[in-house]
Design an enzyme around this catalytic site. Structure first.
Site, PDB file in Angstrom:
ATOM      1  N   HIS A  42     -12.622 -10.809   1.311  1.00  0.00           N
ATOM      2  CA  HIS A  42     -12.178 -11.258   2.667  1.00  0.00           C
ATOM      3  C   HIS A  42     -13.559 -11.614   3.554  1.00  0.00           C
ATOM      4  O   HIS A  42     -13.371 -12.637   4.134  1.00  0.00           O
ATOM      5  CB  HIS A  42     -11.580  -9.900   3.438  1.00  0.00           C
ATOM      6  CG  HIS A  42     -10.235  -9.839   3.325  1.00  0.00           C
ATOM      7  ND1 HIS A  42      -9.487  -9.579   2.024  1.00  0.00           N
ATOM      8  CD2 HIS A  42      -9.033 -10.029   4.185  1.00  0.00           C
ATOM      9  CE1 HIS A  42      -8.123  -9.483   2.645  1.00  0.00           C
ATOM     10  NE2 HIS A  42      -7.977  -9.835   3.567  1.00  0.00           N
ATOM     11  N   LYS A 107      -2.019   0.201   1.959  1.00  0.00           N
ATOM     12  CA  LYS A 107      -1.534   1.720   2.486  1.00  0.00           C
ATOM     13  C   LYS A 107      -2.093   1.875   3.982  1.00  0.00           C
ATOM     14  O   LYS A 107      -3.370   1.276   4.152  1.00  0.00           O
ATOM     15  CB  LYS A 107      -1.779   2.731   1.345  1.00  0.00           C
ATOM     16  CG  LYS A 107      -3.392   2.922   1.080  1.00  0.00           C
ATOM     17  CD  LYS A 107      -3.394   3.832   0.272  1.00  0.00           C
ATOM     18  CE  LYS A 107      -5.024   4.291  -0.202  1.00  0.00           C
ATOM     19  NZ  LYS A 107      -5.346   5.038  -1.111  1.00  0.00           N
TER      20      LYS A 107
END
Length: 188
Positions: A42, A107
């Site tokens: 990222h 999650k």
């Protein structure tokens, strides 16, 4: 929050187009192409965007799975491939959503800025079961490293998944399974 047992089958490529059909708590079986990406990848995405470069995959309607799979054992396309904590990507997610990202899989809870970007862009955040990476890999039919091979398990991979079981955690209407779940529990 959906409490019935209906399971919705959806193609990854249609996730964003169909986002208005989903509510937090819905159970999804996802089939199609998803891309793995974690923190280090990222950061590189952000630099590439800042430098006016194209990302290693088309972002429009794409689905990113926050995972760093283990090497494939003999005869399998991938090793254990469970979700990582999504909050670590929160500082990057709004920009990617604003550029067309259709959905994310991981999650844990997302911050308000990410939830707002999900609503603004009619996207979706799906949760996979943490700690079940060895089972999740059974849904992955192919795996190809497409960028940042030097990052090892955190390289960007193109996965093809079949009937990957997920839960809608944040929907495009502002529904959030984490806050709604806590509120419901508090009423008991």
């Amino acid at each position: 929050m959906n409490n019935d047992c209906e399971i919705i089958e959806v193609r990854a490529e249609e996730l964003k187009r169909r986002a208005e059909e989903f509510r937090c708590g819905d159970k999804i079986l996802l089939t199609g192409t998803v891309y793995t990406s974690r923190d280090a990848a990222h950061k590189r995405f952000m630099k590439m965007l800042d430098d006016g470069e194209k990302l290693p995959f088309e972002l429009e309607n794409a689905v990113i799975y926050y995972a760093g799979p283990t090497p494939a054992p003999e005869g399998k396309p991938i090793g254990s491939c469970g979700p990582t904590t999504s909050g670590r990507m929160d500082r990057f997610a709004p920009r990617l959503l604003d550029l067309g990202l259709g959905g994310m899989i991981g999650k844990g809870e997302r911050c308000k800025e990410v939830r707002d970007a999900i609503v603004r862009n009619k996207a979706v955040y799906l949760c996979a079961v943490g700690g079940a990476g060895a089972l999740a890999c059974n849904c992955i039919k192919s795996c190809e490293v497409i960028a940042f091979e030097d990052l090892g398990c955190e390289s960007v991979k193109r996965l093809y998944v079949e009937k990957f079981p997920l839960i809608v955690a944040d929907d495009c209407f502002g529904g959030d399974i984490f806050s709604q779940g806590r509120a419901k529990y508090a009423q008991v």
